[in-house]
Design a protein around this motif. Structure first.
Motif, short mmCIF file in Angstrom:
data_model
loop_
_atom_site.label_atom_id
_atom_site.label_comp_id
_atom_site.label_asym_id
_atom_site.label_seq_id
_atom_site.Cartn_x
_atom_site.Cartn_y
_atom_site.Cartn_z
N HIS A 147 25.71 -3.49 -1.82
CA HIS A 147 25.60 -4.92 -0.52
C HIS A 147 25.63 -6.18 -1.43
O HIS A 147 25.30 -6.47 -3.34
N ARG A 165 15.72 -6.31 -11.00
CA ARG A 165 14.74 -5.34 -11.02
C ARG A 165 14.10 -6.05 -12.55
O ARG A 165 14.56 -6.25 -13.52
N HIS A 178 25.80 2.91 -4.97
CA HIS A 178 26.60 1.64 -3.67
C HIS A 178 26.17 0.53 -3.66
O HIS A 178 26.20 0.09 -4.79
FE FE2 Z 1 20.64 -1.63 -3.63
#
Ligand code: FE2
Ligand code: GTQ
Length: 359
Positions: A107, A113, A105
């Motif tokens: 965004h 991370r 996905h």
């Molecule tokens: Fe994500």
């Protein structure tokens, strides 16, 4: 001036409210300095991991192409599903089981991370695969496609941080699913980092790059940097501290968040300072304490904690033989862009109590 009856006043304020207006003179008194709603708080490694593992045994959202198995750390000073860890940053602990795929996905919230336990999982970012090992920092800037796969035999845990609260607040939130679970690899593995020549060499013929890069900062390089610094090159407030910079302009990690790694030498106890950035810390190695506004919080490896804006804080490495390493992420780029960065230097605080949830 005419005297008004209570009824007249009420009628007046009723009309103001009906007009979707608010009288400035009825605002709560202004504070001379920030009084954050965010509070200092700690999420313990064991309790978060236990809850992630339990989710791993009971739900199958990931296999069914659903959302990631991540638990967002909500600051107790906030409420609601869109509340974050600080006013600008939502940190979460994510777990991915052997064989699982967190589907592709993208965004407009940028994410980082920081890999905590387990190595060998991969993230594909805009067609480029990177393999993640403990201590690596991986960036997924805004609007890049990303999917995560764990082909290894053990569970993988990492810390996510997104600039989501700010992006939602600004009504700039976009989100799309890719039409398949995983995206094709269209670029050689590790291409961005490899072709950046360590940030020192620039390919003069390659097309210009966007500033936001899908980068991985390898732990071995981070570790080497941390240990290259002499004691004299440390900060009285943070010990040895490095920012993860953008290799194109040596600026902050991402437009909305910047990441740091710091090393406290055995027995190191810093002075206190305070600043207008809000910080999420993760204890990557060692054990120690942070004293926030005169309250002590003891941390151990794996704990995540918050220092709100304008709170005095000083660091203590709790060991006289082992070093301690703290990863952190703050909203410094945003605060700086608005010319709001302010720092005040102080000295060690008297400890008057212990922060809730302290060991
Ligand atoms: Fe994500
Ligand atoms: O791994 O892509 O903690 O999209 C929150 C939103 C992780 C992710 C989060 C995300 C992700």
């Amino acid at each position: 001036m005419a005297k008004h009856s209570v009824q007249q006043e009420e009628a007046y304020y009723g009309k103001v409210a009906a007009g979707k207006l608010f009288p400035l003179w009825k605002m709560p008194p202004q504070q001379p300095e920030p009084k954050p709603r965010a509070v200092p708080y700690v999420w313990r490694w064991d309790s978060v991991v236990e809850l992630l593992d339990e989710a791993g045994r009971m739900d199958h959202t990931i296999d069914q192409g659903g959302e990631r198995r991540a638990l967002i750390m909500i600051n107790p000073g906030f409420e609601g599903p869109f509340a974050g860890t600080t006013p600008s940053i939502a940190a979460a602990m994510q777990m991915i089981k052997p064989g699982e795929v967190a589907n592709a996905h993208r965004h407009s919230m940028a994410a980082i991370r920081f890999i905590l336990r387990g190595s060998g999982a991969t993230t594909v970012v805009n067609g480029e695969k990177v393999t993640m090992e403990e201590g690596d920092l991986v960036l997924t800037p805004q609007m890049v496609w990303h999917d995560h796969t764990n082909p290894m035999a053990q569970d993988l845990y990492w810390l996510d941080a997104l600039d989501a609260p700010l992006v939602f607040y600004l009504n700039a939130n976009f989100y799309n699913f890719y039409y398949e679970d995983v995206q094709p690899e269209t670029v050689p593995e590790n291409h961005t980092a490899d072709t950046l020549g360590g940030g020192l060499l620039r390919n003069q013929y390659a097309p210009p790059r966007e500033r936001s890069l899908s980068l991985i900062y390898k732990w071995k390089d981070t570790y080497a940097a941390l240990h290259s610094a002499t004691e004299a090159e440390g900060s009285p407030f943070d010990g040895t501290i490095f920012e993860y910079t953008n290799p194109l302009d040596a600026g902050h990690t991402l437009p909305g968040m910047s990441c740091f790694i710091q090393r406290l030498r055995p027995g190191e106890h810093t002075e206190a300072h305070r600043h207008t950035t809000s910080v999420v810390y993760h204890a990557y190695q060692g054990q120690g304490s942070i004293i926030i506004n005169g309250q002590r919080l003891d941390w151990a490896r794996g704990d995540t904690f918050v220092v709100p804006s304008w709170a005095w804080h000083e660091h203590v490495n709790g060991s006289y033989s082992e070093e301690a390493v703290l990863f952190s992420v703050s909203d410094l780029p945003v605060i700086e862009a608005m010319d709001l960065y302010k720092v005040e230097e102080g000295s060690r605080q008297e400890v008057a109590g212990v922060i809730e949830g302290s060991r």
